[in-house]
Write a protein that holds these residues in place. Structure first.
Motif, PDB file in Angstrom:
ATOM      1  N   GLY A 133       0.802  -1.210   0.000  1.00 33.79           N
ATOM      2  CA  GLY A 133       0.000   0.000   0.000  1.00 33.79           C
ATOM      3  C   GLY A 133       0.836   1.262   0.000  1.00 33.79           C
ATOM      4  O   GLY A 133       2.069   1.216  -0.098  1.00 33.79           O
ATOM      5  N   TRP A 134       0.144   2.380   0.091  1.00 33.42           N
ATOM      6  CA  TRP A 134       0.743   3.709   0.070  1.00 33.42           C
ATOM      7  C   TRP A 134       0.239   4.492   1.263  1.00 33.42           C
ATOM      8  O   TRP A 134      -0.870   4.259   1.729  1.00 33.42           O
ATOM      9  N   GLN A 135       1.056   5.437   1.712  1.00 29.26           N
ATOM     10  CA  GLN A 135       0.630   6.257   2.836  1.00 29.26           C
ATOM     11  C   GLN A 135       1.132   7.685   2.683  1.00 29.26           C
ATOM     12  O   GLN A 135       2.275   7.908   2.303  1.00 29.26           O
ATOM     13  N   LEU A 136       0.236   8.635   2.960  1.00 30.70           N
ATOM     14  CA  LEU A 136       0.603  10.040   3.084  1.00 30.70           C
ATOM     15  C   LEU A 136       0.725  10.331   4.568  1.00 30.70           C
ATOM     16  O   LEU A 136      -0.154   9.940   5.351  1.00 30.70           O
ATOM     17  N   ASP A 137       1.786  11.011   4.951  1.00 30.54           N
ATOM     18  CA  ASP A 137       2.023  11.351   6.348  1.00 30.54           C
ATOM     19  C   ASP A 137       2.420  12.817   6.389  1.00 30.54           C
ATOM     20  O   ASP A 137       3.421  13.198   5.760  1.00 30.54           O
ATOM     21  N   TYR A 142      -1.721  14.488  10.033  1.00 27.31           N
ATOM     22  CA  TYR A 142      -2.634  13.641   9.274  1.00 27.31           C
ATOM     23  C   TYR A 142      -1.902  12.461   8.652  1.00 27.31           C
ATOM     24  O   TYR A 142      -0.703  12.504   8.398  1.00 27.31           O
ATOM     25  N   ARG A 143      -2.676  11.415   8.429  1.00 24.22           N
ATOM     26  CA  ARG A 143      -2.167  10.202   7.783  1.00 24.22           C
ATOM     27  C   ARG A 143      -3.308   9.619   6.957  1.00 24.22           C
ATOM     28  O   ARG A 143      -4.450   9.561   7.410  1.00 24.22           O
ATOM     29  N   LEU A 144      -3.000   9.214   5.737  1.00 19.19           N
ATOM     30  CA  LEU A 144      -3.972   8.587   4.846  1.00 19.19           C
ATOM     31  C   LEU A 144      -3.333   7.342   4.263  1.00 19.19           C
ATOM     32  O   LEU A 144      -2.251   7.425   3.669  1.00 19.19           O
ATOM     33  N   HIS A 145      -3.987   6.206   4.437  1.00 24.38           N
ATOM     34  CA  HIS A 145      -3.452   4.934   3.936  1.00 24.38           C
ATOM     35  C   HIS A 145      -4.323   4.417   2.794  1.00 24.38           C
ATOM     36  O   HIS A 145      -5.552   4.434   2.877  1.00 24.38           O
ATOM     37  N   TRP A 163      -8.089   4.107   5.046  1.00 29.49           N
ATOM     38  CA  TRP A 163      -8.344   4.784   6.316  1.00 29.49           C
ATOM     39  C   TRP A 163      -7.520   6.061   6.405  1.00 29.49           C
ATOM     40  O   TRP A 163      -6.538   6.232   5.692  1.00 29.49           O
ATOM     41  N   GLY A 164      -7.973   6.944   7.292  1.00 30.38           N
ATOM     42  CA  GLY A 164      -7.254   8.181   7.541  1.00 30.38           C
ATOM     43  C   GLY A 164      -7.378   8.575   8.997  1.00 30.38           C
ATOM     44  O   GLY A 164      -8.306   8.151   9.700  1.00 30.38           O
ATOM     45  N   ARG A 165      -6.437   9.382   9.437  1.00 28.84           N
ATOM     46  CA  ARG A 165      -6.430   9.858  10.825  1.00 28.84           C
ATOM     47  C   ARG A 165      -5.998  11.314  10.830  1.00 28.84           C
ATOM     48  O   ARG A 165      -5.039  11.681  10.136  1.00 28.84           O
ATOM     49  N   VAL A 166      -6.680  12.147  11.588  1.00 34.22           N
ATOM     50  CA  VAL A 166      -6.329  13.554  11.750  1.00 34.22           C
ATOM     51  C   VAL A 166      -6.357  13.850  13.243  1.00 34.22           C
ATOM     52  O   VAL A 166      -7.369  13.619  13.906  1.00 34.22           O
ATOM     53  N   ARG A 167      -5.235  14.381  13.747  1.00 36.80           N
ATOM     54  CA  ARG A 167      -5.121  14.736  15.173  1.00 36.80           C
ATOM     55  C   ARG A 167      -4.471  16.096  15.310  1.00 36.80           C
ATOM     56  O   ARG A 167      -3.614  16.451  14.511  1.00 36.80           O
ATOM     57  N   GLY A 168      -4.851  16.807  16.340  1.00 38.51           N
ATOM     58  CA  GLY A 168      -4.239  18.096  16.614  1.00 38.51           C
ATOM     59  C   GLY A 168      -5.208  19.001  17.337  1.00 38.51           C
ATOM     60  O   GLY A 168      -5.937  18.546  18.225  1.00 38.51           O
ATOM     61  N   PHE A 222      -8.200  20.491   4.247  1.00 40.15           N
ATOM     62  CA  PHE A 222      -7.247  21.473   4.752  1.00 40.15           C
ATOM     63  C   PHE A 222      -5.846  21.315   4.164  1.00 40.15           C
ATOM     64  O   PHE A 222      -4.952  22.102   4.480  1.00 40.15           O
ATOM     65  N   THR A 223      -5.627  20.322   3.302  1.00 38.72           N
ATOM     66  CA  THR A 223      -4.307  20.073   2.723  1.00 38.72           C
ATOM     67  C   THR A 223      -4.438  19.704   1.246  1.00 38.72           C
ATOM     68  O   THR A 223      -5.384  19.025   0.859  1.00 38.72           O
ATOM     69  N   PRO A 224      -3.462  20.112   0.422  1.00 38.87           N
ATOM     70  CA  PRO A 224      -3.473  19.680  -0.975  1.00 38.87           C
ATOM     71  C   PRO A 224      -2.914  18.267  -1.164  1.00 38.87           C
ATOM     72  O   PRO A 224      -2.942  17.727  -2.263  1.00 38.87           O
ATOM     73  N   ALA A 225      -2.434  17.656  -0.098  1.00 39.25           N
ATOM     74  CA  ALA A 225      -1.775  16.349  -0.195  1.00 39.25           C
ATOM     75  C   ALA A 225      -2.684  15.266  -0.747  1.00 39.25           C
ATOM     76  O   ALA A 225      -2.256  14.423  -1.538  1.00 39.25           O
ATOM     77  N   THR A 226      -3.957  15.260  -0.347  1.00 44.27           N
ATOM     78  CA  THR A 226      -4.839  14.151  -0.720  1.00 44.27           C
ATOM     79  C   THR A 226      -5.219  14.147  -2.195  1.00 44.27           C
ATOM     80  O   THR A 226      -5.676  13.123  -2.698  1.00 44.27           O
ATOM     81  N   ASN A 227      -4.990  15.247  -2.919  1.00 44.33           N
ATOM     82  CA  ASN A 227      -5.228  15.225  -4.368  1.00 44.33           C
ATOM     83  C   ASN A 227      -4.298  14.234  -5.060  1.00 44.33           C
ATOM     84  O   ASN A 227      -4.648  13.666  -6.092  1.00 44.33           O
ATOM     85  N   LEU A 228      -3.121  13.996  -4.496  1.00 43.61           N
ATOM     86  CA  LEU A 228      -2.171  13.035  -5.063  1.00 43.61           C
ATOM     87  C   LEU A 228      -2.821  11.659  -5.203  1.00 43.61           C
ATOM     88  O   LEU A 228      -2.671  10.997  -6.234  1.00 43.61           O
ATOM     89  N   VAL A 229      -3.539  11.231  -4.188  1.00 39.29           N
ATOM     90  CA  VAL A 229      -4.163   9.902  -4.201  1.00 39.29           C
ATOM     91  C   VAL A 229      -5.158   9.797  -5.353  1.00 39.29           C
ATOM     92  O   VAL A 229      -5.179   8.809  -6.089  1.00 39.29           O
TER      93      VAL A 229
END
Length: 186
Positions: free
Chosen positions: A28-32, A49-52, A61-66, A105-112
């Protein structure tokens, strides 16, 4: 775990930054990543944040903390084998048609989404996503369309926000130019 790429953005509409890395994890792949910014209400925000995803770039799955101002944030999001999404262990109806998970809140998830779609030049596709709404602490549908216009350019539309623009991406698939919202920094 193998680190594939890293990215660092500056927010354009409000003060803030985001740093993320793409990792290969077995099958799999993960954004951290982590985003620090001031929201529209003027409150400071810090979110990890983390997206798997599986090997085919389907969000699992994903997780957002803060925190947002003085309020703690701890969101767990998962997609079940039946396609239903859960938010903090509660099934959210009406999202089974959503393939992707989008952290607004992040442009990171567009990659997926871009990696999963793997569009050829001139092709377009809809990419319905389960979208994390920080204002409501909820998960809802977000209809999006991507059209590949050049090797590193995609016309993007999100009618919910009356937003459309040309996204510029890196060879790895990170959005480097997200007009009026985000820009990559060297």
């Amino acid at each position: 775990m193998q680190i594939v790429a890293t990215m660092f953005w500056r927010r354009l509409d409000l003060p803030g930054h985001d740093a993320c890395r793409l990792e290969k994890h077995g099958n799999g792949w993960q954004l951290d990543g982590a985003a620090v910014f001031r929201n529209e209400d003027g409150r400071p925000v810090r979110l990890d944040y983390r997206l798997h995803c599986d090997n085919a770039w389907h969000a699992q799955w994903g997780r957002v903390r803060g925190w947002i101002g003085s309020a703690a944030v701890d969101f767990a999001i998962a997609r079940g084998s039946n396609g239903e999404w859960s938010f903090n262990d509660q099934v959210v109806p009406g999202l089974a048609h959503c393939t992707d998970l989008d952290f607004g809140f992040t442009p990171a998830t567009n990659l997926v989404q871009l990696r999963r779609l793997n569009l050829k030049l001139g092709e377009s596709a809809q990419a319905p996503a389960a979208w994390l709404d920080l204002d409501d602490d909820s998960l809802g549908p977000l209809m999006q369309t991507y059209e590949r216009r050049a090797d590193s350019e995609y016309w993007y539309q999100a009618p919910r926000f009356d937003y459309e623009s040309m996204l510029v991406v890196t060879p790895e698939g990170f959005v480097s130019q997200y007009p009026t919202l985000w820009a990559a920094e060297d």
